[in-house]
Write a protein that holds these residues in place. Structure first.
Motif, PDB file in Angstrom:
ATOM      1  N   GLU A 130       0.937  -1.012   0.345  1.00 53.03           N
ATOM      2  CA  GLU A 130       0.006  -0.180  -0.172  1.00 53.03           C
ATOM      3  C   GLU A 130       1.129   1.335   0.277  1.00 53.03           C
ATOM      4  OE1 GLU A 130      -3.982   0.239   1.681  1.00 53.03           O
ATOM      5  OE2 GLU A 130      -3.191  -1.245   2.859  1.00 53.03           O
ATOM      6  N   LEU A 131       2.019   0.817   0.950  1.00 54.22           N
ATOM      7  CA  LEU A 131       3.051   2.387   0.668  1.00 54.22           C
ATOM      8  C   LEU A 131       3.640   2.821  -0.362  1.00 54.22           C
ATOM      9  CD1 LEU A 131       3.900   2.483   4.712  1.00 54.22           C
ATOM     10  CD2 LEU A 131       2.025   3.559   3.390  1.00 54.22           C
ATOM     11  N   GLY A 164      -8.344  -2.812  -2.520  1.00 57.32           N
ATOM     12  CA  GLY A 164      -7.629  -3.586  -1.600  1.00 57.32           C
ATOM     13  C   GLY A 164      -6.979  -3.488  -0.451  1.00 57.32           C
ATOM     14  N   GLY A 165      -7.147  -2.268  -0.275  1.00 57.78           N
ATOM     15  CA  GLY A 165      -7.078  -1.867   1.469  1.00 57.78           C
ATOM     16  C   GLY A 165      -6.796  -1.632   1.999  1.00 57.78           C
ATOM     17  N   ARG A 166      -6.743  -0.920   3.485  1.00 58.94           N
ATOM     18  CA  ARG A 166      -7.243  -0.420   4.708  1.00 58.94           C
ATOM     19  C   ARG A 166      -6.631   1.150   4.724  1.00 58.94           C
ATOM     20  NH1 ARG A 166      -9.815  -1.134   8.390  1.00 58.94           N
ATOM     21  NH2 ARG A 166      -9.266   0.149  10.699  1.00 58.94           N
ATOM     22  N   ILE A 167      -5.141   1.218   4.493  1.00 55.90           N
ATOM     23  CA  ILE A 167      -4.809   2.939   4.190  1.00 55.90           C
ATOM     24  C   ILE A 167      -5.503   4.166   3.229  1.00 55.90           C
ATOM     25  CG2 ILE A 167      -2.776   4.047   4.274  1.00 55.90           C
ATOM     26  CD1 ILE A 167      -1.590   1.730   5.325  1.00 55.90           C
ATOM     27  N   TRP A 168      -5.559   3.753   2.042  1.00 56.35           N
ATOM     28  CA  TRP A 168      -5.918   4.167   1.052  1.00 56.35           C
ATOM     29  C   TRP A 168      -6.717   4.611   0.648  1.00 56.35           C
ATOM     30  CZ3 TRP A 168      -4.350   5.974  -3.703  1.00 56.35           C
ATOM     31  CH2 TRP A 168      -2.994   5.471  -4.033  1.00 56.35           C
ATOM     32  N   PRO A 169      -8.249   3.898   1.510  1.00 55.54           N
ATOM     33  CA  PRO A 169      -9.427   4.598   1.608  1.00 55.54           C
ATOM     34  C   PRO A 169      -9.531   6.199   2.229  1.00 55.54           C
ATOM     35  CG  PRO A 169      -9.560   2.654   2.197  1.00 55.54           C
ATOM     36  CD  PRO A 169      -8.520   2.827   1.128  1.00 55.54           C
ATOM     37  N   TYR A 170      -8.344   6.012   3.205  1.00 53.26           N
ATOM     38  CA  TYR A 170      -8.501   6.986   4.731  1.00 53.26           C
ATOM     39  C   TYR A 170      -7.783   7.768   3.834  1.00 53.26           C
ATOM     40  CZ  TYR A 170     -11.462   3.877   7.612  1.00 53.26           C
ATOM     41  OH  TYR A 170     -11.778   3.139   8.170  1.00 53.26           O
ATOM     42  N   PHE A 171      -6.712   7.640   2.983  1.00 52.26           N
ATOM     43  CA  PHE A 171      -5.781   8.118   2.822  1.00 52.26           C
ATOM     44  C   PHE A 171      -6.201   9.425   1.555  1.00 52.26           C
ATOM     45  CE2 PHE A 171      -1.186   8.524   4.639  1.00 52.26           C
ATOM     46  CZ  PHE A 171      -1.529   8.332   5.203  1.00 52.26           C
ATOM     47  N   VAL A 172      -7.145   8.030   0.485  1.00 55.65           N
ATOM     48  CA  VAL A 172      -7.811   9.450  -0.651  1.00 55.65           C
ATOM     49  C   VAL A 172      -8.933  10.606  -0.211  1.00 55.65           C
ATOM     50  CG1 VAL A 172      -9.150   9.528  -2.421  1.00 55.65           C
ATOM     51  CG2 VAL A 172      -7.703   7.859  -2.378  1.00 55.65           C
ATOM     52  N   CYS A 173      -9.370  10.856   1.025  1.00 55.51           N
ATOM     53  CA  CYS A 173     -10.524  11.163   1.513  1.00 55.51           C
ATOM     54  C   CYS A 173     -10.012  12.151   2.265  1.00 55.51           C
ATOM     55  CB  CYS A 173     -11.534  10.525   3.030  1.00 55.51           C
ATOM     56  SG  CYS A 173     -12.278   8.797   2.033  1.00 55.51           S
ATOM     57  N   ILE A 210      -4.542   2.946 -10.490  1.00 51.51           N
ATOM     58  CA  ILE A 210      -4.042   2.885  -9.105  1.00 51.51           C
ATOM     59  C   ILE A 210      -4.707   3.064  -7.587  1.00 51.51           C
ATOM     60  CG2 ILE A 210      -1.553   2.730  -7.385  1.00 51.51           C
ATOM     61  CD1 ILE A 210      -0.347   3.001  -9.621  1.00 51.51           C
ATOM     62  N   PRO A 211      -5.423   4.105  -7.898  1.00 50.93           N
ATOM     63  CA  PRO A 211      -5.996   4.558  -6.708  1.00 50.93           C
ATOM     64  C   PRO A 211      -7.302   3.858  -6.295  1.00 50.93           C
ATOM     65  CG  PRO A 211      -5.257   6.382  -7.350  1.00 50.93           C
ATOM     66  CD  PRO A 211      -5.052   5.138  -8.919  1.00 50.93           C
TER      67      PRO A 211
END
Length: 474
Positions: free
Chosen positions: A298-299, A340-349, A333-334
């Motif tokens: 994810e990172l 599929g990720g846990r970090i991405w949804p919060y970081f996009v928001c 990619i986003p």
């Protein structure tokens, strides 16, 4: 489970406020990334009102998917399309006006159609694996290029060869003028959107995704064409606005921004009605959201995307710009990482959507003007706000699911986002307080104050779980 309100009026009103403010602010920041902040605010209101029962991760994924998807339409050129309805040489030309408004309806429909589709995908109960979504998006990208070939070619301005269906400057409307036609790609986005609607609606039988895509098509078409009708009416009837009480305020109205505010308000209102009508298709609470991507993966993907995002918004490399300007390519990619990720949804928001907005505010105030020194500009408009929203995103990720649900996620994120984007735009607008000397930004600023206050009122005093206002609660 029948979720949402007994009446659609609260949702329609406050989603209109989110859309009006977000899309009005979008105009200062650019097409794709500017549209994302508007999509974020609208999606947060809708998830707050209709997805409060979901897990925090499910709610964050729905908001993040819609936020990324609304950026796709930003790749379409539309300035010359609006010009067909209001440029001085075309005032009085009813055929050009009708053609321009048809173009705005089509482009608005495509733009918000993507938003509705991915919002429905995030809120529905259908499961989409990363592999199948990757394949669907790859097909969409192929159809994007096919659609450009079919509908947006030929394009050879030097020989005056333009597509048969063309909504920008054309010698048909101004035969004796020296024009600079713009390359259009709405046909590609239309083909790709049609495929995604067909795939989700007929192959996956995902009724919420299909229905919200169609509601998005209606919302965007009505919003863009109605908003531009207001601007065009002013251009065609300037003398009428010079009489009576209007004469004193007309010079201080930015009619382009009024078009944008109206576009956002109308599409938000219509989309809220659409989700209310389809609320019985919204998924029940899901606590078993799959996490397919590892922490390091994810990172790594995030580092690649942020580098690409910064390059796209603040640098210029023709080869990369050609790739990124296709929009769907930047969203690949986003969208997959959000699913599929846990970090991405919060970081996009939070920080990913905020980064280009903070960067463009800094560029405007500290580089293009001397409103603030570079040191204080970097601290006040970039480092500190981004650090705060990143910290908040990390706290959301670390919070156990038992202590954080869709209601708390959407409420807190909507409060943070409303304040964040209002304040940055207020600085971009050079603080147009109503009691100061009025400028062309003052009327829009007053509207944004009303919208921001309304959104904060909603989050503090309206409980969607009970469907009523609670002004006496602590």
């Amino acid at each position: 489970m029948n979720v949402g309100q007994k009446s659609p009026w609260v949702a329609m009103l406050f989603t209109a406020l989110a859309g009006g403010m977000g899309w009005g602010i979008r105009g200062q920041y650019g097409h794709e990334t500017g549209a994302m902040l508007a999509g974020l605010l609208v999606a947060l209101v809708l998830v707050y009102l209709f997805g409060y029962h979901l897990s925090s991760l499910s709610a964050a994924r729905a908001v993040a998917l819609a936020t990324v998807a609304i950026g796709f339409g930003g790749s379409m050129t539309y300035g010359q399309t609006l010009g067909l309805t209001q440029d001085a040489p075309l005032i009085g030309n009813m055929a050009a006006l009708r053609w321009g408004l048809l173009g705005t309806f089509i482009k608005g429909s495509i733009w918000i159609g993507y938003f509705g589709l991915f919002l429905g995908l995030g809120l529905g109960g259908k499961k989409y694996t990363m592999v199948e979504m990757a394949l669907a998006l790859i097909v969409a990208i192929f159809l994007f290029y096919l659609g450009i070939y079919v509908l947006n070619e030929p394009f050879d301005p030097a020989s005056k060869k333009l597509p048969s269906i063309y909504f920008s400057d054309h010698w048909h409307w101004e035969p004796g003028e020296t024009l600079k036609p713009r390359r259009e790609q709405w046909g590609g986005l239309l083909f790709a959107l049609g495929w995604l609607i067909a795939y989700t609606g007929f192959i996956k039988k995902d009724l919420l995704t299909r229905n919200m895509a169609l509601w998005g098509v209606l919302a965007g078409g009505l919003g863009f064409s109605f908003g531009q009708s207001i601007q065009a009416y002013h251009a065609w009837n300037v003398d009428w606005f010079q009489m009576g009480w209007l004469a004193s305020i007309e010079p201080n109205i930015n009619w382009w921004n009024m078009m944008e505010i109206t576009f956002g308000a109308v599409f938000g209102c219509v989309l809220a009605l659409g989700l209310w009508c389809n609320r019985h298709h919204i998924a029940t609470n899901r606590s078993d959201e799959p996490i397919k991507l590892g922490f390091k993966t994810e990172l790594g993907l995030m580092a690649i995307h942020i580098f690409a995002l910064v390059t796209w918004n603040f640098m210029s490399f023709s080869t990369f710009d050609w790739f990124a300007d296709r929009a769907l390519t930047m969203g690949l990619i986003p969208l997959l990482a959000i699913l599929g990720g846990r970090i991405w949804p919060y970081f996009v928001c939070l920080p990913i959507t905020a980064l280009p907005i903070a960067g463009k505010t800094l560029r405007q105030l500290a580089y293009r003007t001397d409103d603030i020194s570079l040191l204080f500009g970097w601290l006040i408009y970039f480092i500190v706000p981004l650090a705060l929203v990143t910290w908040f995103a990390i706290k959301l990720i670390q919070c156990p699911d038992k202590k954080l649900n869709g209601h708390l996620f959407s409420r807190r994120t909507l409060i943070i986002s409303t304040i964040f984007y209002f304040v940055l735009n207020w600085a971009f607008f050079e603080f147009p307080w109503p009691w100061s000397d009025w400028t062309a930004r003052t009327p829009s600023g007053i509207i944004f104050i009303i919208c921001a206050a309304g959104l904060l009122l909603l989050t503090f005093y309206f409980d969607p779980r009970k469907g009523r206002w609670q002004f006496n609660s602590s």
